[in-house]
Design a protein around this motif. Sequence first.
Motif, short mmCIF file in Angstrom:
data_model
loop_
_atom_site.label_atom_id
_atom_site.label_comp_id
_atom_site.label_asym_id
_atom_site.label_seq_id
_atom_site.Cartn_x
_atom_site.Cartn_y
_atom_site.Cartn_z
N UNK A 96 30.11 27.65 30.37
CA UNK A 96 29.93 27.11 31.72
C UNK A 96 29.49 25.66 31.62
N UNK A 104 23.68 28.75 38.12
CA UNK A 104 23.56 30.15 37.75
C UNK A 104 22.08 30.54 37.65
N UNK A 107 20.49 31.41 40.99
CA UNK A 107 21.19 32.36 41.84
C UNK A 107 20.37 33.59 42.24
N UNK A 114 25.91 40.40 47.28
CA UNK A 114 27.29 40.39 46.78
C UNK A 114 28.28 40.07 47.89
N UNK A 117 28.29 36.62 48.82
CA UNK A 117 28.89 35.79 47.78
C UNK A 117 30.40 35.81 47.89
N UNK A 118 30.99 36.99 48.11
CA UNK A 118 32.45 37.09 48.16
C UNK A 118 32.99 36.47 49.44
N UNK A 120 31.59 34.18 51.21
CA UNK A 120 31.09 32.80 51.40
C UNK A 120 30.34 32.65 52.71
N UNK A 128 23.57 27.34 48.15
CA UNK A 128 24.26 26.59 47.10
C UNK A 128 24.01 25.09 47.27
N UNK B 47 37.68 43.07 31.51
CA UNK B 47 37.61 42.55 30.14
C UNK B 47 37.48 41.04 30.11
N UNK B 172 40.76 37.35 43.30
CA UNK B 172 40.51 35.91 43.24
C UNK B 172 39.19 35.58 43.95
N UNK B 173 38.99 36.23 45.11
CA UNK B 173 37.75 35.96 45.86
C UNK B 173 36.54 36.36 45.03
N UNK B 174 36.65 37.49 44.31
CA UNK B 174 35.51 37.94 43.50
C UNK B 174 35.31 37.03 42.30
N UNK B 176 36.25 33.92 41.73
CA UNK B 176 35.83 32.54 41.98
C UNK B 176 34.47 32.48 42.66
N UNK B 177 33.98 33.63 43.12
CA UNK B 177 32.64 33.62 43.70
C UNK B 177 31.64 33.57 42.56
N UNK B 178 30.38 33.49 42.92
CA UNK B 178 29.39 33.43 41.84
C UNK B 178 29.24 34.77 41.15
N UNK B 179 29.83 35.82 41.70
CA UNK B 179 29.85 37.09 40.97
C UNK B 179 30.68 36.92 39.69
N UNK B 181 31.20 34.13 38.14
CA UNK B 181 30.45 33.28 37.22
C UNK B 181 29.36 34.10 36.52
N UNK B 182 28.71 34.99 37.28
CA UNK B 182 27.65 35.80 36.69
C UNK B 182 28.21 36.75 35.63
N UNK B 184 30.81 36.22 33.74
CA UNK B 184 31.06 35.40 32.54
C UNK B 184 29.74 35.06 31.85
N UNK B 203 25.99 44.55 38.03
CA UNK B 203 27.13 43.63 38.03
C UNK B 203 28.32 44.22 37.29
N UNK B 206 29.85 46.96 39.31
CA UNK B 206 30.62 46.42 40.43
C UNK B 206 32.01 45.99 39.96
#
Lengths: 258, 324, 299
Positions: A96, A104, A107, A114, A117-118, A120, A128, B47, B172-174, B176-179, B181-182, B184, B203, B206
Amino acid sequence: MNGAPLLRLEGVRKSFRGVHAVTDASFAVARGSITGLIGPNGSGKSTTIDCLSGFQRPDAGRVLLDGQDITGLPAHLVARAGLRRSFQQVRLFDALSLRDNLMQAAQAADGVGWLGAVLRSPALRRAELAAAERAWLLLDQIGLTRLAESPAGALSYGQKKLAALAAALMPRPRLVVLDEPMAGVNPSRIVEVEAILRRLNAAGETFLIVEHNVDCIMRLCHEVVVFEQGRTLTSGPPAMVRDDPRVLEAYLGVPAAA
Amino acid sequence: MLRHLPPLLALLAAALLPALGASPYVLGIGITACIFTVGAASLNLIYGYAGLLSFAHLAFWGIGGYCTALGAVSLGIGFWGGLALAGLLNAALAVLVGIPALRLNRHSFVIVTLSFSLLTALVARDWVAVTGGPLGIPGLPAPELFGLSLRSPPRFYWLALAFAALSLALLRAVTTSRIGRTLKALRQNEPLAQAQGIAPTPYKLLAFAISAALCGMAGGMQVFYMQVVDPLILDFYYFQTFLVMMIVGGAGHFWAVVIAGIVMTVLPELLRATAELRMVIYGALLLFAMVAMPGGVAGALESWRDARRRATAERPDPVTAAAS
Amino acid sequence: MTQERAIDPVYAAQLTLNGLLLGLLYALIVSGLALLFGVLGIINFAHGEFLMAGAYLMAFALPVLGLAYLPSLLLAMLGVALLGCLAHALFLRRLREDEFERSILMTTGLSILLLNAVQYALTATPLLVDTQFGFDGIDLGGINITWTRIAAAAAAILALLLLWLCLTRTQLGRAMRAIAQNREAAMMVGIRPEAVARNAVILATALCGLAGAALAPIQLVQPSMGQFLIFKAFALVIIGGLGSIPGAAIAAVLLGLLESWIGGFFDAVWQEVVVFVAMMLVLLLRPDGLFGAPRMRAG
């Protein structure tokens, strides 16, 4: 620096398979202070840090953060209670960007779920925005603004240490615990890191610092806690600790005459 | 909004395919591409983002197929009800399988999810009263929309396209959201994420549940395209195909996996490759990727770009940076 | 499945012998898997295809060598070991110790490639393999055992014995166990992990090839024959205690017996379910010891 201590450990004990790593860790960190934790190798400093930050469960004793009992809570709940820590082997999310590392870090503290977050949600956008502002401020304070978009893995070791410090500060924690912030930092630049810590402290941050570099601790800290063989040997202002014969004995292994 | 433009244009172009006089054969390839891409993209979430190699997706795919079919044939809730049930059931199963599978470590996650798939295959074959056994459930009815049958190739193609577009939009929405990122972040350094107040298991569950739900619904689409569901839906071929698409495209890269899903469905057809030959090529590609480019095509491109950038950029002095 | 068959001692003995043979062949497969997990830290998803390769090599060698059993068996075993050696040099050598997922994906790729290449080249039509023994056998008071089964069992017992001797009495065996237990320490005393890993791969694939070759005259030979066995083998490695070779081998023999008895008296489906039930029980009853420290135990 008055009032009830921000962090208090009372008789924390931890052993691994019968080996006593910590037998009695008891000390306090005053609000607004920089408190140092020193001791010879194997005196139980790291285990104590793991115990108070939720990475190890103490066998006995209590850990109080701002009066709240956080003993034995898992690490993520300790973090949410307001205690952030860094690691001896510097840890960042290497893939990152530096900015995302800071975002992060903030957060979990902003309370957006959740779904928000999805979808927005407006709350997310506000959170943010606030986090981004704080990230810029902290990056400016540690002097890494121009590397904000670089992957954290591409930073130098010294930069990573500062980035980890900034990440720990992101959610405005009550207490930041730094595990050997000077280890691996170029000796000629330690003073500059000290200056950064002092500046942050003046701005209101409370630090608990575990460090091998005793000179650095003596210069930096208001209060020093000395560990020996898994227990708190003594604590007090640097000048007092420095002159304590027991401390010299612990470090040198011989009764000191001076 | 501009960043949504290329995918929307691609979607529009794909939607016009039947109007351009594409043959049922070509539309069939398009349907397969839509369904398989969702399969590969769902695997990518668990994965590529969460770092968990799940073999349970074969089971989710198959269970989704049976569930949608049974919804329409036995439960009387129709294709749509069956599809929704497939999503919900698989999400619930993912949580049920995920909790014990995540309790230990990465090794056990692989073994537990693999066992789940194998057991599912046994159940599909031997629980004759429900699944119809080896014969399966043939003659699935056509999905209907407002009383309109979606059997004809163009109509089923549009259905598959809409399904893929919605599924990919959700993924895509999931991601690119911070979910995303979390997820990763958890894969890269779990203790650090924990020290920052992130609880890892919720997480991961989910991601596993979303991934399972979409893969299961893709399975439901597949069986209604084939008009039959039988134990062959649990053939490892499907899972291996999704896996190869994801790895070759680049695990953790959203569009790369989508493009790989489309290309790797269309290309073998253009080459008129038999099923065996296609799998020979897939196997070789997977091996090659694991030897030469573990990050897939996208990962290779990225490291090439990084290397070039690093070669041109001056290296900042760490210490002056620290001191300033 | 009728009542008088269920209590017939001859039938029960027949089932026991069949199960024992099956279990011995399983043992060859799983001891190789356990060896690979111990030394290389990988789960070899291509193990079933090495088995299949052994069976096909046996099927092709037999007619060429005038149906002579033993030379064909050795040839097939050598061929598979060579294949394993090649797989190590080209692929497995590149894996670092912590790359568990990569090892699975890599061996999965190898498995897909080998299975479909054979299917593409030789079609999926099953082969019936004839040997010098034909379908002859001996008759022990009503129990009929074909010579191919006796030979397979003898070869399996011999190979397992040799494996045990190799692991406990030779330099190579000690090196493999040392690596499995503590890689750093093993390197410090001068053991070269890569060479040991290669030898472990050769050993494991040779055992697997032997199992495939011995199986060829007993079963139908077809490209997917390895797939049926490999997942069972994974379960056995877990039941035996991950990385424990004797544990896996004993679990394998027991499973062979159990499957044979269950198959003889109940529905065929229970034959396949039993291994998973056993694995789930092991995972539930002693979950921590299984995956925590990958250690290889030879005795």
